[in-house]
Design an enzyme around this catalytic site. Structure first.
Site, PDB file in Angstrom:
ATOM      1  CG  ASN A 318      -2.205   0.804   0.962  1.00 49.03           C
ATOM      2  OD1 ASN A 318      -2.323   1.509  -0.044  1.00 49.03           O
ATOM      3  ND2 ASN A 318      -3.138   0.730   1.882  1.00 49.03           N
ATOM      4  CG  HIS A 349      -6.770   0.867   7.597  1.00 44.88           C
ATOM      5  ND1 HIS A 349      -5.574   1.533   7.744  1.00 44.88           N
ATOM      6  CD2 HIS A 349      -6.609   0.048   6.521  1.00 44.88           C
ATOM      7  CE1 HIS A 349      -4.716   1.128   6.818  1.00 44.88           C
ATOM      8  NE2 HIS A 349      -5.319   0.231   6.053  1.00 44.88           N
TER       9      HIS A 349
END
Length: 495
Positions: A318, A349
């Protein structure tokens, strides 16, 4: 999830059409902005229904905040609002509608839009308020020197290439692509002067797109055939915990978490291919004259699977989110930047408790891994044979530590997460704390220089690529000198 895949495949076809028929040489930037935005909102509406209005609302209010607050403090207000709005949406989605279910919900694209809103706010603040000499080299290259129009802002946030799965890109790179200046600027940067060999033709992304689609196909095949036979939940199965030996349990922990990664490989690589198919993501030529289409790539699979340190794994997983965390948090934190960065990552998140357990564990693992690497690695790199043994051991330790850390991220809830950790007697938590008590986190400058001098060639090459990616950015407006921008990026290339 079916809607998501269908929309991404449609976006891939739209990207090819966009590059072919709405090329910057044939169409004005205004038309390209309008089409990219409308296609993005259409895909969002098809995939998520009227929940897609959240994308427009979040972007619209953030733009209004930027206009009325001014460049001095807008980055703070935009950061709080965008992250707060995302969190409220995640709370309602998780605790009211869909707890514990994996689904392609509207909060996923909002996570990417939140990154774009906050990063652009900081870039405008850097470019229009802070003094040039107060900026770091990367901040200076990214700084935006004029306020974007509403259309440019919506196009950046909601374009069809990245609205569903990203990845995050810098505002300057996106505008340069829309205006058709990315190739010419990249070519002049790579050579320090204009190269007539490539002046008249745009590089073709077809080979890069084909390679990434092949990776997507293999990842999807692996996910649909292997992943379901190795569920992560089996790590907390009562019979398995009672009968399996410790080596077997740790081996299954590794393979089950490795099997969970291909779905991310599929989604992120497909998103990268879509951007490349539209002509976005070109990062110049390598020393052999081969085109590089990894400007906004989100992962490096080989480095992930063969990571020999916790940091190496995080640097290649990521990637754009890691850069976002570095730019808006780590580089600007006044105290405990590592802890603040992990906390921000957990909040971004979502609101599942498992996310917070994972990232708090990640803080311990990161600090412990850093302490071990800084204090003992230089003893094992003099001999190639010893270095190979060290790399094998650190690879095994890294893969187990990563798997151990991310189990709560997959299990989501507190009870199963603590069931897993208690069944392991919190062994790696305790080991990390002991490491931090025994080894100092900081090493002397002399040791640091020695460490740099004995760094292996492949690692140096990887770091040079990271430096290039983090510092190779395009210019976006006429008020900022193109010559200064090229000099900035050329210096990064020389590093």
């Amino acid at each position: 999830q079916v809607n998501f895949v269908v929309c991404q495949l449609f976006a891939l076809l739209a990207a090819i059409w966009f590059r072919t028929y709405l090329h910057s040489s044939k169409t004005s930037p205004f038309i390209r902005h309008v089409v990219a935005t409308l296609l993005g909102l259409y895909l969002a509406l098809f995939c998520f229904g009227w929940y897609a209005l959240h994308f427009v609302i979040q972007s619209g209010i953030s733009y209004y905040i930027m206009i009325i607050i001014g460049v001095e403090n807008m980055h703070k207000y935009c950061f709080v609002f965008a992250l707060g709005y995302l969190t409220v949406c995640q709370i309602t989605r998780v605790y009211i509608f869909d707890y514990g279910q994996y689904s392609a919900d509207f909060s996923g694209p909002m996570m990417i839009i939140t990154q774009k809103i906050t990063s652009l706010a900081f870039e405008i603040h850097d470019g229009m308020f802070r003094k040039n000499e107060d900026l770091t080299p990367s901040q200076r290259c990214l700084a935006v020197r004029r306020m974007p129009s509403l259309l440019e802002y919506l196009s950046y946030n909601c374009n069809f290439m990245g609205i569903l799965a990203g990845p995050l890109c810098s505002y300057k790179d996106y505008i340069t692509f829309i205006e058709g200046r990315s190739y010419q600027l990249q070519q002049s940067e790579a050579n320090g002067k204009e190269d007539t060999k490539y002046e008249q033709t745009d590089p073709s992304p077809n080979i890069a797109v084909a390679q990434k689609l092949l990776i997507c196909g293999l990842s999807l095949l692996f996910h649909m055939t292997i992943t379901k036979t190795l569920p992560v939940e089996y790590n907390i199965d009562d019979d398995f915990r009672a009968t399996a030996s410790w080596p077997v349990r740790f081996f299954y922990l590794y393979v089950s978490l490795m099997a969970a990664r291909p779905k991310y490989y599929f989604a992120w690589t497909l998103a990268d291919a879509i951007n490349n198919a539209a002509g976005f993501g070109f990062r110049g030529y390598d020393k052999n004259g081969v085109t590089r289409w990894d400007l906004i790539s989100n992962l490096r699979i080989q480095q992930i699977e063969f990571s020999t340190s916790f940091k190496m794994f995080l640097d290649n997983w990521n990637i754009q989110t890691a850069l976002w965390l570095k730019r808006v948090c780590y580089e600007r934190a006044t105290f405990s930047p590592t802890i603040q960065t992990f906390i921000l990552s957990a909040i971004w998140h979502g609101v599942y408790p498992g996310y917070y357990l994972t990232f708090l564990t990640g803080v311990l693992m990161t600090l412990a891994a850093r302490a071990i690497r800084n204090n003992i690695r230089h003893y094992f790199v003099e001999s190639p044979a010893v270095k190979l043994c060290y790399d094998i051991i650190t690879w095994m330790a890294t893969q187990v530590a990563i798997s151990y850390t991310v189990v709560p991220f997959v299990l989501l809830s507190v009870k199963p997460s603590f069931t897993f950790y208690s069944s392991c007697y919190f062994c790696l938590h305790i080991a990390s704390i002991l490491v931090l008590l025994v080894f100092p986190l900081k090493r002397t400058q002399k040791e640091s220089k020695k460490h740099e001098s004995i760094q292996p060639v492949w690692s140096k090459k990887l770091e040079e690529e990271n430096i290039l990616q983090k510092n190779s950015y395009s210019t976006t407006n006429n008020s900022f000198s193109q010559k200064e921008e090229i000099t900035c990026r050329y210096q990064a290339l020389k590093q």
